[in-house]
Design an enzyme around this catalytic site. Structure first.
Site, PDB file in Angstrom:
ATOM      1  N   TYR A 193      21.421  33.819  29.729  1.00  0.00           N
ATOM      2  CA  TYR A 193      20.648  34.880  30.384  1.00  0.00           C
ATOM      3  C   TYR A 193      21.214  36.242  30.034  1.00  0.00           C
ATOM      4  CZ  TYR A 193      24.244  35.730  33.979  1.00  0.00           C
ATOM      5  OH  TYR A 193      25.399  36.072  34.639  1.00  0.00           O
ATOM      6  N   LYS A 200      27.205  33.912  27.858  1.00  0.00           N
ATOM      7  CA  LYS A 200      26.557  34.269  29.139  1.00  0.00           C
ATOM      8  C   LYS A 200      25.601  33.145  29.549  1.00  0.00           C
ATOM      9  CE  LYS A 200      24.778  38.412  31.460  1.00  0.00           C
ATOM     10  NZ  LYS A 200      25.717  38.462  32.576  1.00  0.00           N
ATOM     11  N   GLU A 227      38.349  38.448  35.499  1.00  0.00           N
ATOM     12  CA  GLU A 227      37.240  39.396  35.708  1.00  0.00           C
ATOM     13  C   GLU A 227      36.665  39.181  37.093  1.00  0.00           C
ATOM     14  OE1 GLU A 227      33.995  38.622  32.964  1.00  0.00           O
ATOM     15  OE2 GLU A 227      34.271  36.463  33.117  1.00  0.00           O
ATOM     16  N   LEU A 278      33.687  37.460  30.044  1.00  0.00           N
ATOM     17  CA  LEU A 278      32.455  37.889  29.384  1.00  0.00           C
ATOM     18  C   LEU A 278      32.658  39.355  28.997  1.00  0.00           C
ATOM     19  CD1 LEU A 278      29.391  37.107  28.800  1.00  0.00           C
ATOM     20  CD2 LEU A 278      28.934  38.635  30.702  1.00  0.00           C
TER      21      LEU A 278
HETATM   22  N1  PDD Z   1      26.733  39.938  35.272  1.00  0.00           N
HETATM   23  N2  PDD Z   1      31.495  39.272  33.701  1.00  0.00           N
HETATM   24  C1  PDD Z   1      30.639  38.430  34.291  1.00  0.00           C
HETATM   25  C2  PDD Z   1      31.126  37.075  34.707  1.00  0.00           C
HETATM   26  C3  PDD Z   1      29.302  38.817  34.514  1.00  0.00           C
HETATM   27  O1  PDD Z   1      28.448  37.968  35.079  1.00  0.00           O
HETATM   28  C4  PDD Z   1      28.889  40.125  34.136  1.00  0.00           C
HETATM   29  C5  PDD Z   1      27.481  40.615  34.340  1.00  0.00           C
HETATM   30  C6  PDD Z   1      29.840  40.977  33.544  1.00  0.00           C
HETATM   31  C7  PDD Z   1      29.493  42.387  33.111  1.00  0.00           C
HETATM   32  O2  PDD Z   1      28.632  42.387  32.010  1.00  0.00           O
HETATM   33  P1  PDD Z   1      27.611  43.613  31.776  1.00  0.00           P
HETATM   34  O3  PDD Z   1      28.409  44.848  31.843  1.00  0.00           O
HETATM   35  O4  PDD Z   1      27.068  43.359  30.433  1.00  0.00           O
HETATM   36  O5  PDD Z   1      26.575  43.523  32.874  1.00  0.00           O
HETATM   37  C8  PDD Z   1      31.120  40.510  33.322  1.00  0.00           C
HETATM   38  C9  PDD Z   1      25.343  40.238  35.519  1.00  0.00           C
HETATM   39  C10 PDD Z   1      25.098  41.651  35.915  1.00  0.00           C
HETATM   40  C11 PDD Z   1      24.795  39.225  36.502  1.00  0.00           C
HETATM   41  O6  PDD Z   1      25.167  38.070  36.383  1.00  0.00           O
HETATM   42  O7  PDD Z   1      23.978  39.579  37.360  1.00  0.00           O
END
Ligand code: PDD
Length: 289
Positions: A33, A149, A182, A207
């Site tokens: 996703y 992801k 994270e 991620l």
């Molecule tokens: N999540 N780490 C994890 C485990 C995440 O699920 C996300 C983002 C990030 C940050 O990635 P980005 O800056 O590209 O959004 C880091 C999204 C927002 C979610 O699951 O809703």
């Protein structure tokens, strides 16, 4: 204005949007996703999100449900039909529908594609950022490839719920050596007493956030030094400032960890500078709505 979802080739009213019970995403979590911010009627960093999507698909050997040029059209059309100018775009691709079997289907099936759009209350997020949020630390018991992801988010779900149960907003995940990996759905950052930004380097343990990548650029433009290394919870508690980053929250100050205040216990100046500068650096697409 009723919500519309895109599901496998059709734009359908939200309440009627559904996938087959043998979709491999539903049964096995076999899918990926993306979440992309929509701001002032435009996608933020769409290019980078689609690049990461391509990487996630390739890592799991899921084929593209359509050429990316067509996908971009679907994303725009879904946002447009929902009239969402401030919110988020969610896109999910699974390996498709097949009789339940752990191995990939012998005869390749068409991947499933779902796109939804949701309005976000920007005022509420801003209020949260002005106050800062609290996090708890929990063991990181996820699998070894969280750099992909995937929609398999059960440990993240349980971590977020543990935070809610503890009266905190979010959880930071901690590896077996005591280092923060994270957040449950975000990347974790510190500002040291010397004013250096700390975040964990990219590896299969985190991620790599698109927001994180942009923040590094913002920091460089503001002449803030970034050091990419893992930090412990004790270091986080003793830091001058802490924050998390994600597409939905951009730069969100963290003011307490496991009940201990970070720095002054208020959002820090470096954090707020980064938050303020973020959208000047991010790639803002053409207005859709
Ligand atoms: N999540 N780490 C994890 C485990 C995440 O699920 C996300 C983002 C990030 C940050 O990635 P980005 O800056 O590209 O959004 C880091 C999204 C927002 C979610 O699951 O809703």
């Amino acid at each position: 204005m009723s919500r519309i979802a895109y599901v496998n080739g059709r734009y359908v009213p939200f309440a009627q949007a559904c996938v087959h019970i043998e979709d491999r995403g539903y049964q096995l979590g076999d899918g990926v996703y993306e979440v992309c911010e929509i701001r002032d009627g435009a996608f933020v960093d769409e290019r980078r999100h689609l690049e990461r999507l391509a990487r996630s698909l390739a890592a799991l050997r899921i084929s593209e449900p359509m050429p990316f040029a067509s996908l971009r059209h679907v994303l725009r059309e879904t946002a447009r039909r929902n009239r969402v100018t401030d919110g988020l775009l969610y896109l999910q691709i699974t390996r498709g529908v097949a009789r339940r079997d752990h191995g990939f289907p012998d005869k390749p099936v068409k991947p499933s594609l779902v796109v939804t759009v949701r309005a976000l209350d920007r005022k509420k997020i801003e209020a949260s950022a002005m106050a800062g949020i609290s996090v708890i630390s929990v063991p990181d018991d996820r699998w070894g490839r969280v750099d992909i992801k995937t929609i398999g988010l059960l440990p993240n779900v349980l971590a977020r719920q543990a935070a809610k149960d503890a009266g905190a907003k979010d959880a930071w995940l901690v590896d077996e050596d005591g280092f923060v990996t994270e957040g449950a759905s975000s990347n974790a950052w510190l500002v040291t007493k010397e004013g250096v930004l700390l975040t964990r380097p990219s590896s299969n343990r985190i991620l790599t956030g698109i927001t994180m990548t942009v923040i590094k650029e913002v920091a460089a433009s503001l002449q803030i030094r970034v050091e990419e290394r893992a930090f412990t919870v004790a270091e986080a508690k003793a830091a001058a400032e802490a924050f998390l980053s994600s597409a939905t929250q951009t730069v969100m100050p963290v003011v307490a960890i496991d009940g201990s205040p970070v720095g002054s216990g208020k959002p820090g100046p470096v954090t707020m500078r980064l938050r303020e500068a973020f959208h000047r650096r991010a790639e803002i697409g053409l207005r859709i709505i």
